[in-house]
Scaffold this motif. Sequence first.
Motif, short mmCIF file in Angstrom:
data_model
loop_
_atom_site.label_atom_id
_atom_site.label_comp_id
_atom_site.label_asym_id
_atom_site.label_seq_id
_atom_site.Cartn_x
_atom_site.Cartn_y
_atom_site.Cartn_z
N ARG A 88 -21.49 -41.33 -26.85
CA ARG A 88 -20.91 -40.15 -26.16
C ARG A 88 -19.80 -39.53 -27.00
O ARG A 88 -19.67 -38.31 -27.06
N LYS A 89 -19.00 -40.39 -27.67
CA LYS A 89 -17.93 -39.84 -28.53
C LYS A 89 -18.53 -39.08 -29.71
O LYS A 89 -18.03 -38.02 -30.10
N GLY A 91 -21.36 -37.64 -29.67
CA GLY A 91 -21.85 -36.40 -29.06
C GLY A 91 -23.29 -36.07 -29.42
O GLY A 91 -23.73 -34.93 -29.25
N ASN A 140 -21.53 -36.26 -37.76
CA ASN A 140 -20.70 -36.88 -36.72
C ASN A 140 -20.87 -38.38 -36.72
O ASN A 140 -19.90 -39.14 -36.72
N ASP A 166 -13.03 -30.27 -34.72
CA ASP A 166 -13.40 -30.95 -33.48
C ASP A 166 -13.83 -32.40 -33.78
O ASP A 166 -13.43 -33.34 -33.08
N LEU A 167 -14.60 -32.57 -34.86
CA LEU A 167 -15.02 -33.92 -35.25
C LEU A 167 -13.79 -34.76 -35.60
O LEU A 167 -13.66 -35.91 -35.16
N SER A 169 -10.77 -34.52 -34.51
CA SER A 169 -9.97 -34.92 -33.34
C SER A 169 -10.70 -36.00 -32.53
O SER A 169 -10.06 -36.91 -31.99
N ARG A 170 -12.03 -35.96 -32.48
CA ARG A 170 -12.75 -37.02 -31.74
C ARG A 170 -12.69 -38.35 -32.48
O ARG A 170 -12.58 -39.41 -31.88
N ASP A 173 -9.32 -39.82 -31.85
CA ASP A 173 -9.21 -40.41 -30.50
C ASP A 173 -9.54 -41.90 -30.55
O ASP A 173 -8.92 -42.72 -29.89
#
Length: 267
Positions: A88-89, A91, A140, A166-167, A169-170, A173
């Motif tokens: 899920r992370k 994506g 990703n 965006d990648l 920042s994920r 996380d």
Amino acid sequence: MKEITGETKLFGILADPIHHVKTPQRMNEYFARAGYDGVLVPFHARSDNLAPVLNGLKRLENLGGIIVTVPHKTAILALCDDASDLTRKIGAANVVRREPDGRLTAHMLDGEGFVRGLRSCGHEVKGKTAYMVGAGGAANAIAFALLRYGVSCLTIANRTVAKAEDLKSRVLDLYPQACINIGTSDPSGHDIVINATSLGLKEGDALPLDASKLRTGQVVCEVIMQPVETAMLQAARERGCAVHYGAPMLACQIELMAEFLGVTAAG
Ligand code: NDP
């Protein structure tokens, strides 16, 4: 391959286009070596038909699972019932298992396959700096795997910079201490250089990065399998770099996918 009978388990690969995929050959060879009673066939589905196609496939009682590739890896995740937190992370997913009750579980193995492929050719990632161009499904998964296997710093470059951000920042996380930069087309100063875009698939494609900056000592890696040696790899070889082809990534994934799909060797 074993003779196909009413007992044979059915698998497929969903893609559009489909003519270039290598998974049917590789997976059916794997089934034959394992003495497994299964067959994997190409499922050509357009994006606008993905949901109804999957909805029908999941109702097949003899379906074992589905491999998923361009352009469906992101869309498929939302259509499945379950997925690991990591998937899920990331994506995106590239393999889906049909559970006995018909539910679909998604998983992403591109990253694990890439790093294992690299290691199988003698290139460790731990402690190395990596430059990766791309921020799509494969990129990703590769970014998360590079961090998991201990790269010291990762630079991500992508045509659509917002997707690279965006990648980043994920990944942060999950790995808050990680060193991650957003890069340009210049791969200078990195131990490992990776093309994780689809640039190079078609004759006449632009190079995904500035090849004039490549130097001896760098390992330059491709995810593309066809052509075997892309223009980027050719340029890297001419500049004295070690080159790493796209095929080991798939070879390592075949085993991982078979394991996830519950393919067991005949006793
Ligand atoms: P996606 O469609 O998800 O991502 C495509 C990526 O390529 C994006 O970063 C996109 O940039 C970039 N890109 C596409 N066209 C251009 C262009 N004209 N100029 C600059 N950048 C471009 O695809 P995947 O990530 O799923 O697949 C990428 C490649 O990896 C494919 O070639 C696929 O065959 C290969 N692959 C190989 C595997 C193996 O086992 N060897 C396994 C999985 C994939 P943007 O975000 O700006 O659109």
